[in-house]
Design a protein around this motif. Sequence first.
Motif, short mmCIF file in Angstrom:
data_model
loop_
_atom_site.label_atom_id
_atom_site.label_comp_id
_atom_site.label_asym_id
_atom_site.label_seq_id
_atom_site.Cartn_x
_atom_site.Cartn_y
_atom_site.Cartn_z
N LYS A 58 0.87 -1.03 -0.27
CA LYS A 58 -0.20 0.06 0.14
C LYS A 58 0.85 1.23 -0.05
O LYS A 58 0.69 2.38 -0.88
N ARG A 59 1.80 1.34 0.65
CA ARG A 59 2.53 2.39 1.25
C ARG A 59 3.56 2.67 -1.12
O ARG A 59 3.65 3.66 -1.00
N ARG A 60 3.88 1.29 -1.72
CA ARG A 60 4.62 1.60 -2.48
C ARG A 60 3.59 2.17 -3.45
O ARG A 60 3.83 2.82 -3.74
N LEU A 61 2.35 1.56 -2.79
CA LEU A 61 1.20 2.13 -4.79
C LEU A 61 0.76 3.52 -3.91
O LEU A 61 0.48 4.30 -5.25
N THR A 62 1.12 3.80 -2.95
CA THR A 62 0.55 5.11 -2.69
C THR A 62 2.18 6.61 -3.13
O THR A 62 1.57 7.46 -3.57
N LEU A 63 3.08 5.98 -3.29
CA LEU A 63 4.00 6.72 -3.73
C LEU A 63 4.29 6.16 -5.25
O LEU A 63 4.03 7.35 -5.49
N ALA A 64 3.98 5.80 -5.43
CA ALA A 64 3.33 5.17 -7.78
C ALA A 64 2.40 6.11 -8.21
O ALA A 64 2.62 7.06 -9.12
N ALA A 65 1.46 6.14 -7.08
CA ALA A 65 0.27 7.02 -7.46
C ALA A 65 0.73 8.86 -7.37
O ALA A 65 0.70 9.22 -8.58
N GLN A 66 1.45 9.17 -6.18
CA GLN A 66 1.47 10.11 -6.04
C GLN A 66 3.05 10.76 -7.51
O GLN A 66 2.69 11.70 -8.37
N MET A 67 3.55 9.64 -7.84
CA MET A 67 4.33 9.93 -8.25
C MET A 67 3.92 9.77 -10.73
O MET A 67 4.38 11.08 -11.23
N LEU A 68 3.57 9.24 -10.88
CA LEU A 68 2.46 9.52 -11.72
C LEU A 68 2.07 11.25 -11.74
O LEU A 68 1.56 11.60 -13.10
#
Length: 288
Positions: A58-68
Amino acid sequence: MIVEWLNRLRDCIDYLEEHLEEKFDIDEVARISLTSKFHFQRLFHMITGITVAEYVRKRRLTLAAQMLATSDAKIIDVALKYGYQSPEAFTKAFNRIHGINPSEVKEKGISLKAYPRLSFQLQIKGEEAMNYRIVEKESFKVIGVSKKVTTVDGENFKIIPRFWQEVNGNGTCEDLKKYCGDLGMLGICADFDHEAEEFTYMIASEKTVDKVPEAFEEREIPAATWAIFESIGPMPHAIQEVFKRIYSEWFPATGYEHADAPELEVYLPGNPDAENYKCEVWIPVIKN
């Protein structure tokens, strides 16, 4: 001791956060916690309601969304950065968390979910003392029925009560009661697979006769030292709260560690819906 344990837990979160772009190394996290891998993962899940792997995901996908959302990074690059080997796998995981595909992130009006970094604080609640006793017990056999239970998003807290309703409704519990020993009816949590985020839950009774119906499976509970706690109140809420207190309060305060063996719920005679219903939680332990 509780403060020391809390500091170690914070160190574990620091490590996880600093290595979100690297391969998940649960062995190193357990080393930082100064406990076994099994014990740390079980503690983490019971305290937070999610597994360590789920937290990292969940933390990875949170940061991935922010990056995108805030850069021109390509989806494949973001996927690889956060541990996904293909855009397809990344898209599936991303959609499960955010409800949209990665390609839709920059569309107007799109909302994303953010799972913040975990933090832990020591709270003095004035709770009642947790009474327990330590018992040595030789190995024994049980018979019953079982199913695989996922721990993702705390689904185990929903699946297990439904399982009990099922076996109570189809007559399985009544059949099992014919073979009950002194412990009565049992709920058994076993075969913890933290990587797959699942375990086996068995509704059972002690095996007291040689010949039992073929519909029942058999399992041996190993000899162990058990910490035994009393639960008072209606099921399933009361026993779920006892489990949470064991992991969030009792383990950190006592210096015991979870032994790699099944956990037992011992259901005593009485009305499980009553406010004064009593049952027990048996946790296999070793002393640090």
